[in-house]
Each structure stands twice: as C-alpha cells, then as structure tokens.
Write an enzyme that holds these catalytic residues in place. Structure first.
Site, PDB file in Angstrom:
ATOM      1  N   HIS A  17       0.853  -1.186   0.000  1.00  0.00           N
ATOM      2  CA  HIS A  17       0.000   0.000   0.000  1.00  0.00           C
ATOM      3  C   HIS A  17       0.891   1.239   0.000  1.00  0.00           C
ATOM      4  CE1 HIS A  17      -3.091   2.876   1.141  1.00  0.00           C
ATOM      5  NE2 HIS A  17      -4.000   1.939   0.953  1.00  0.00           N
ATOM      6  N   ARG A  64      -6.380  10.220  -0.291  1.00  0.00           N
ATOM      7  CA  ARG A  64      -5.998  10.710  -1.626  1.00  0.00           C
ATOM      8  C   ARG A  64      -7.220  10.870  -2.514  1.00  0.00           C
ATOM      9  NH1 ARG A  64      -2.894   6.429  -3.623  1.00  0.00           N
ATOM     10  NH2 ARG A  64      -3.177   5.232  -1.704  1.00  0.00           N
TER      11      ARG A  64
END
Length: 546
Positions: free
Chosen positions: A320, A340
């Site tokens: 990740h 994000r």
C-alpha cells in the site's frame, strides 16, 4: 507543539509554500509503457530476492514469494502417526476456519440455509484484517456507474491477470453486499437525503467506494459479529487449524485443530470446509512493515497446499502506498487511500508532487520508492528512515473545515495521540505490505481444486489478479463469504465423505525426503516471531552466561 521533530518541520514549511500552486496542478496518468517501466524497476515484486521456485506440490516449478515457499517446503507441525482420528470431537456439516469478515459472513449464510456450522479461529472473533480496513467497499451503485465499468477497472487494476468469471461475480454481487450490510445495520456515510457518500480509490474511474468514516471494516465487523452472536453459532477461539483432513478419495472431510493454550488436538469432521484465514503480512515479504493483524501468517495457504489445492498469483504482493512512517510507534499502519481520493497529495522534501495520486496502488508505491530511494527526495526522520508527505490539510481546504473529522475520525484521533494535528500538518508515509493479491485458486462459487474445500477473502486467489484496487477487498470477503456458504450448502446435500485421514501429510513428508528438501522449518507457523537475533543468541547461550 508539533509531534514532528524540528528537522522535519523545515520540510513542512516548503510543503505549505507550494500548496497554492499544487491546488491547481494537474498530473496526468502515466502511459502504459512508462508505468510498466516504473514497476519493473522499483516494485518489490521484481526484486531478485523476492520470489523463488517452489520444488514440491501443485505449483511445483512456479516462482512464489520466497517466505511462503519456505513454509511450503517445511514439514508439518503435526506428526500424523501421533494423532487419533477415530476420536471425533466435533461432527458438523460445515466447518468455517477464520473469523474475519469472510468467515463470519460465510457462517451466517450457511446457518441461515440450514447447515450445522462450527467456526474455529486462531485468535478471537474479529481479530482479522477486516477490522483494520479503512477505506470502504466498492460497488457500482451510482447513476453514472455500471457493473461493466467496475469489471473493467478491476481487470485493469489486476493487469488483466484476474480470472474473468470470478471478477464478473465480484462486481455483479457488489451492490447486493452493500444492501446486505446496510440492512444489518452498518452505518454508512450518507448525504442529508439518505444517498450514499461515495469516494474515488486509485484505479477506479468512478466514485464507488462506500465508507463508514475511515473505520469501515471495524463497523462492518461490529455489525456482523453481533449478528453472529445473536444466531448463537458455535465458536472455538484460540483454536487454529493446523492441517486439513481428507478421505480416501481426496475429498475434504474436516480439519485438525489445536488448542493454543493446552496444545491439545481437536478433530473436526465436516462434510465441507470454508477457509477464510486471511493473508501473509506477518511474514513480512521483502522485509517491509505491514498493515496486517498479528495472526496473518499464511497458515490457510499452507494447509490447503498440502491437501492438493492450487495457489494462484502468489508471486505478487501488494504494498500500500501510504503506511505511516512517523511516529515510529505507528510504523506500517494503514493510512487509507480515501485520503488521496478526497484531495490529499503526495509531496516530496522539496514541496513537489511527483505522481498522480490516483494511479493504481502498485504504481503509486513504485513512484514513492523511486522518489525516496532513487532520487533522494524523501523526508528524513531522526532514526535514519525517510518518507513522503501526505498533505492531509488539503482535504479540508478542498472540502470544508470539518471534512477530515467527519470522514477520517480514526486518523485524526490516532495522530492526535502523538501530538500531530492532521488538519494542519501532513502525515509522513512510506509503502507498507498490505495484501497478498493471490491465494488458493477459486472459481465463481468459491470452490477450490479439492472437493469439499472452499475459500473466501484474502486467502483466495483469482479475483484480484496481481494488483488489487482499493475497496475490492472488503467486497471480496463478503461476496465470496456468501458464495462459499451457498456452494457448500448445496454440496453437502449430496456429498458422501469417507473417514478422515492425514495420509496426504505423510505423502507430503515423503516427497520432501525424496526431493532432499530439509530446510528445518515447521509449518504452519501460527504467530510471528519478533525476537531479535541477538536475544536468540543470548538465550541459546544462557547457560554459559550464568
């Protein structure tokens, strides 16, 4: 007072100075050739020391992640000649191994369909990667979305290595899983009119991730665990499966469990077994930190492999992009991709962006590794590590002053404990091992190669290809938790299983001997060993130090 040392605060000033420019900056997605070149140069999967050939079993000759190969080439922790399989401790229709979201949903559906169910788990019910999942569950529920778009995004994210029929099942069942969870009482984020709040995740072309703040997995687990307890399904905690049992025809007939407190073996006879044992993170592939819970040691893969099940895509591990790098007490902990998706940017030591934040996870992780290790643009920490800023204040700037608290309450709270106000300060991140991508190969009904053995969730392989999109893991556990239960219930109606046996383990041991494989390892390993080597040496020499 900031929780960041002075040496790191200088870099934060540069980040703040470039923020107004970055707000209007557009970074296009990478062309295919550029993305592939980045992956091959920087993704850990392509490191020569990350994979090696397995010399035994159904995947013999294939290259898998090296720490898994070591376990597959180890001897069983069980001596088949020392186990009395005539003493049956539990006789049930369906045994579910693992008590995260996949296992609990499978148990609920199987019991609802009339099966006699027993669940066994290594730790406690809910101790799983499910409760640590933050971002949410992906489903095409919006007017501008479709099952076809979700299918194409998932296939593209997996670099088109996914099994098409399994992916088709995943996206088809996705809206049904969201409704199932909602009906059970999960508190999804909604607008004032009751419509779902949906977010982007990397690789998705539409907003389709349904969340419960940044505590989605915890909320889902809270609700289904309550339902499990309400249904009074029998449960054995701290009792992992150490081997599967097969009959003379190779059909799965249960499992051998071990009480972690007493060491006692328990024999469970079952007409079908559903594996939902989770991932591999606590083996720390490529020596990265991990987001995974303490019990994620690949035991389900090991025992299924010995029983003859095929593994798929186990040479590919997901890292990740945004694991916590500072404070070090949180090293490797997940910082959800939804940050994000809601406007947070990745920024280097110079205050510059360097990649589109919504590229697929493998691409973003590779971009961060290149920026820190290749270009030397990481933000150094006092302990010699380096990371990249995740500019979280942008979430409120792009949205409103309360958006971070509404959507990411968990992150706000966790960093506040260390004196970091993520409303005003960025988070230092670095890639962390997150997901294993592959697992025990399944078909659309969650069946494995071994008759009577099913798999659901992260321990299964085929649906994610060689890279998973955000939101598709929580989806996976519920879709194939349901599917495995329906399939197993259908199977047991006509299944005729013989006497349980460990002959396949004896044969596996003989094959290891014939091949000259003696690596000294015993598997499955049930818990990770974090004892430092210098401590092991001192312990071994304890007698001489007295």
């Amino acid at each position: 007072m900031s929780g960041y040392p002075m040496m790191m605060q200088e870099s934060i000033k540069k980040l703040e100075q470039t923020r107004s420019f970055r707000l209007s900056q557009e970074i296009p997605r990478m062309p295919f050739a550029e993305r592939e070149a980045l992956l091959h140069e920087w993704h850990p999967d392509y490191r020569p020391d990350s994979i090696k050939e397995v010399r035994i079993g159904p995947n013999k000759g294939e290259k898998l992640t090296n720490k898994l190969v070591d376990l597959l080439e180890g001897r069983s922790c069980v001596d088949p000649d020392q186990v009395n399989l005539n003493q049956i401790d539990y006789d049930v229709d369906i045994l579910v191994i693992g008590a995260g979201g996949g296992g609990v949903s499978a148990a609920l559906i199987a019991q609802e369909k009339g099966a006699r169910v027993l669940m066994a788990t290594k730790l406690r019910i809910g101790d799983s990667n499910t409760v640590m999942a933050e971002g949410g569950i992906a489903a095409a529920t919006q007017a501008n979305d479709s099952l076809d778009r979700h299918f194409l995004d998932t296939m593209g994210g997996g670099r088109f290595k996914n099994k098409r029929d399994v992916v088709s099942t995943l996206v088809h069942d996705a809206p049904l899983m969201v409704e199932w969870l909602k009906d059970l009482g999960c508190m999804f984020d909604t607008k004032d009119n009751g419509d779902f709040v949906v977010s982007f995740a990397g690789g998705h072309q539409r907003r389709r991730v349904h969340s419960c703040k940044d505590l989605s997995g915890l909320e889902f687990m809270r609700v289904i665990r309550d339902e499990f307890r309400n249904q009074k399904i029998p449960l054995l905690e701290y009792t992992p499966a150490v081997e599967l049992l097969l009959d003379e025809e190779g059909k799965c007939t249960g499992a051998l469990l071990q009480n972690m407190e007493t060491g006692e073996y328990l024999v469970v006879k079952a007409k079908a077994v559903i594996l939902a044992t989770g991932g591999i993170g606590r083996l720390h592939p490529c020596d990265f930190p991990t987001t995974n819970h303490y019990g994620a040691t690949a035991d389900g893969l090991v025992i299924a492999y010995r029983a003859g099940a095929n593994l798929l895509h186990m040479g590919n591990i997901q890292f990740h992009p945004t694991g916590a790098m500072w404070p070090e007490q949180m090293l490797g902990q997940l910082i959800t991709e939804a940050c994000r998706g809601n406007g947070a940017q990745l920024v280097n030591v110079k205050g510059e962006r360097f990649i589109n934040e919504l590229e697929t996870r493998d691409t973003v992780s590779s971009g961060i590794l290149r920026e820190v290790q290749g270009r030397g643009n990481g933000i150094p920490t006092p302990t010699g590590r380096a990371g990249i800023w995740l500019d979280t204040p942008l979430i409120n700037i792009r949205g409103d002053a309360g958006k971070l608290d509404r959507m990411f309450a968990g992150i706000v709270h966790r960093f506040h404990e260390y004196g970091i106000n993520v409303r005003e300060e960025p988070i230092l991140i670095f890639p962390t091992q997150h997901y294993q991508n592959g697992g025990v190969e399944i078909d659309p009904e969650a069946r494995t190669k071994v008759p009577g053995l099913y798999a659901a969730g992260e321990c299964s392989g085929g649906v994610q290809g060689i890279n998973r999109l955000g939101g598709n893991s929580l989806l996976d556990i519920f879709v194939f938790g349901h599917r495995s239960a329906h399939s197993a219930v259908t199977y047991i109606k006509s299944a005729q299983v013989g006497a349980p046996s460990l002959q396949h383990v004896k044969k596996y041991h003989q094959q290891l001997k014939d091949l000259g494989i003696h690596n000294g390892l015993i598997s499955p390993i049930l818990l990770p060993d974090y004892t430092r080597e210098e401590v092991k040496v001192r312990s071994a020499n304890g007698a001489s130090m007295n």
